[in-house]
Design a protein around this motif. Structure first.
Motif, PDB file in Angstrom:
ATOM      1  N   TYR A 203       0.813  -1.207   0.000  1.00  0.00           N
ATOM      2  CA  TYR A 203       0.000   0.000   0.000  1.00  0.00           C
ATOM      3  C   TYR A 203       0.850   1.263   0.000  1.00  0.00           C
ATOM      4  CZ  TYR A 203      -3.868   3.100   1.391  1.00  0.00           C
ATOM      5  OH  TYR A 203      -4.816   4.090   1.425  1.00  0.00           O
ATOM      6  N   LYS A 204       2.153   1.087   0.201  1.00  0.00           N
ATOM      7  CA  LYS A 204       3.022   2.232   0.460  1.00  0.00           C
ATOM      8  C   LYS A 204       3.140   3.180  -0.733  1.00  0.00           C
ATOM      9  CE  LYS A 204       7.228   3.096   3.094  1.00  0.00           C
ATOM     10  NZ  LYS A 204       8.431   2.490   3.700  1.00  0.00           N
ATOM     11  N   ALA A 205       3.437   2.653  -1.910  1.00  0.00           N
ATOM     12  CA  ALA A 205       3.603   3.495  -3.099  1.00  0.00           C
ATOM     13  C   ALA A 205       2.292   3.590  -3.876  1.00  0.00           C
ATOM     14  CB  ALA A 205       4.702   2.927  -3.993  1.00  0.00           C
ATOM     15  N   LYS A 206       2.153   4.637  -4.667  1.00  0.00           N
ATOM     16  CA  LYS A 206       0.911   4.847  -5.416  1.00  0.00           C
ATOM     17  C   LYS A 206       0.634   3.693  -6.374  1.00  0.00           C
ATOM     18  CE  LYS A 206      -1.544   8.089  -8.422  1.00  0.00           C
ATOM     19  NZ  LYS A 206      -2.014   7.003  -9.312  1.00  0.00           N
ATOM     20  N   LYS A 207       1.668   3.218  -7.049  1.00  0.00           N
ATOM     21  CA  LYS A 207       1.464   2.108  -7.989  1.00  0.00           C
ATOM     22  C   LYS A 207       0.989   0.853  -7.266  1.00  0.00           C
ATOM     23  CE  LYS A 207       6.314   0.558  -8.017  1.00  0.00           C
ATOM     24  NZ  LYS A 207       6.032  -0.715  -7.333  1.00  0.00           N
ATOM     25  N   ASP A 208       1.449   0.672  -6.029  1.00  0.00           N
ATOM     26  CA  ASP A 208       1.012  -0.477  -5.236  1.00  0.00           C
ATOM     27  C   ASP A 208      -0.448  -0.321  -4.821  1.00  0.00           C
ATOM     28  OD1 ASP A 208       3.560  -1.598  -5.335  1.00  0.00           O
ATOM     29  OD2 ASP A 208       4.219  -0.495  -3.556  1.00  0.00           O
TER      30      ASP A 208
END
Length: 330
Positions: A203-208
């Motif tokens: 969930y950390k990065a936008k792509k994730d």
């Protein structure tokens, strides 16, 4: 509990058994197809290792592949293109070989337990060839090699090498990520050229987050409500991720219970209130508060820190595996 109508039962079952073809799934299925195809053109079958933490979807993935191939096969009932066998915890090589025979519905397999290993191994080869198996998948393989010394592991790997070569069948070893480090067999290094890993969602990065939202959209489309689902809204995405910590099995199990409750209550959609009730019903040991009843910025975000580890020096079964570790941020 309110009974479901026949139509609702069908809808719930369809959701419970639904399978989402994520990009990594398509890659793995293509690998399996290649392994089966290549065996017809190579004298030394290629093999593969598929790893993933508990709940990452390994078992469901291989079962779906078997279902598709064996169901679509025009071969006779006695032929099994894809065979899955599961290793029993704390069982040895002989038990695994007998299990393969049992999975092939070989009659009298219980009578050969007392034979020496080479006879049992040859029997497995004979039955695999007889059943026209094109791909042998050994699930929970880590349970076969853990707490074995080097010599014991060599015996196991040599037996599997013999089976693969003599039956001309590629083998897929499926299990926990740490099993790769304890196999440690030079003869298999060149065989296990194909390696795939099923990771938890992040969930950390936008792509994730976008990737996780796509997963929620996929599940939403498989619910038979009249109203459009909002599972992938910013707020619900964060709350659902907090519940499952990126684990596919946990997510699907939670959504299944929420969907069932909504059907029983004749809801027109799966809303925040229904999800909150599901959380109250199921609970969640890593969350102190219901993430569907608190403010967005208060919902803790699980961050994957360390994978599970194998502890060869454990004195008790409960200490065999060091579980995955998360931290929680806001």
């Amino acid at each position: 509990m309110t009974k479901l109508t026949p139509e609702q039962q069908i809808a719930l079952k369809e959701f419970g058994t639904c399978f989402l073809e994520l990009p990594i799934v398509i890659e793995i299925f293509e690998d399996f197809d290649d392994l089966r195809f290549n065996r017809g053109y190579q004298s030394d079958p290629q093999c593969m290792i598929l790893t993933g933490e508990a709940g990452s979807g390994k078992s469901f993935l291989i079962q779906e592949y078997r279902r598709r191939v064996n169901f679509s096969s025009s071969s006779r009932r006695s032929e099994v293109p894809v065979l899955i066998t599961k290793v029993s915890s704390n069982k040895g090589l002989d038990n695994t070989l007998v299990q393969i025979l049992s999975d092939l519905d070989t009659f009298g397999c219980h009578q050969i337990k007392g034979r020496i290993k080479v006879d049992l191994t040859k029997k497995v080869v004979q039955e695999l060839v007889k059943s026209k198996v094109e791909l042998l998948i050994i699930n929970e393989f880590h349970d076969l090699v853990k707490f074995k010394n080097y010599q014991e592991r060599q015996v196991i790997m040599s037996a599997l090498k013999f089976i693969s070569e003599e039956a001309n069948i590629p083998i897929v070893l499926v299990g926990m990520p740490w099993m790769e480090y304890i196999i440690n067999d030079s003869e298999w290094d060149s065989r296990l050229r194909r390696k795939k890993h099923l990771s938890y969602f992040s969930y950390k990065a936008k792509k994730d987050r976008d990737h996780f939202r796509e997963l929620l959209v996929g599940f939403s489309k498989r619910m038979s409500f009249d109203s459009r689902q909002i599972l992938h809204s910013k707020e619900l995405t964060r709350a659902l991720f907090a519940v499952c910590r990126g684990e596919l099995r946990q997510l699907k199990s939670f959504l299944y219970e929420a969907y069932k409750m909504a059907l029983q209550n004749h809801e027109s959609t799966l809303n925040k209130k229904a999800l909150a009730k599901t959380f109250d019903k199921l609970g969640c040991k890593h969350l102190e508060r219901n993430p569907f009843e608190i403010e967005f910025d208060e919902i803790p975000i699980p961050v994957f820190l360390f994978p599970s580890k194998y502890n060869p020096d454990a004195l008790e079964e409960k200490d065999e595996i060091v579980p995955v570790k998360f931290e929680y941020i806001l």
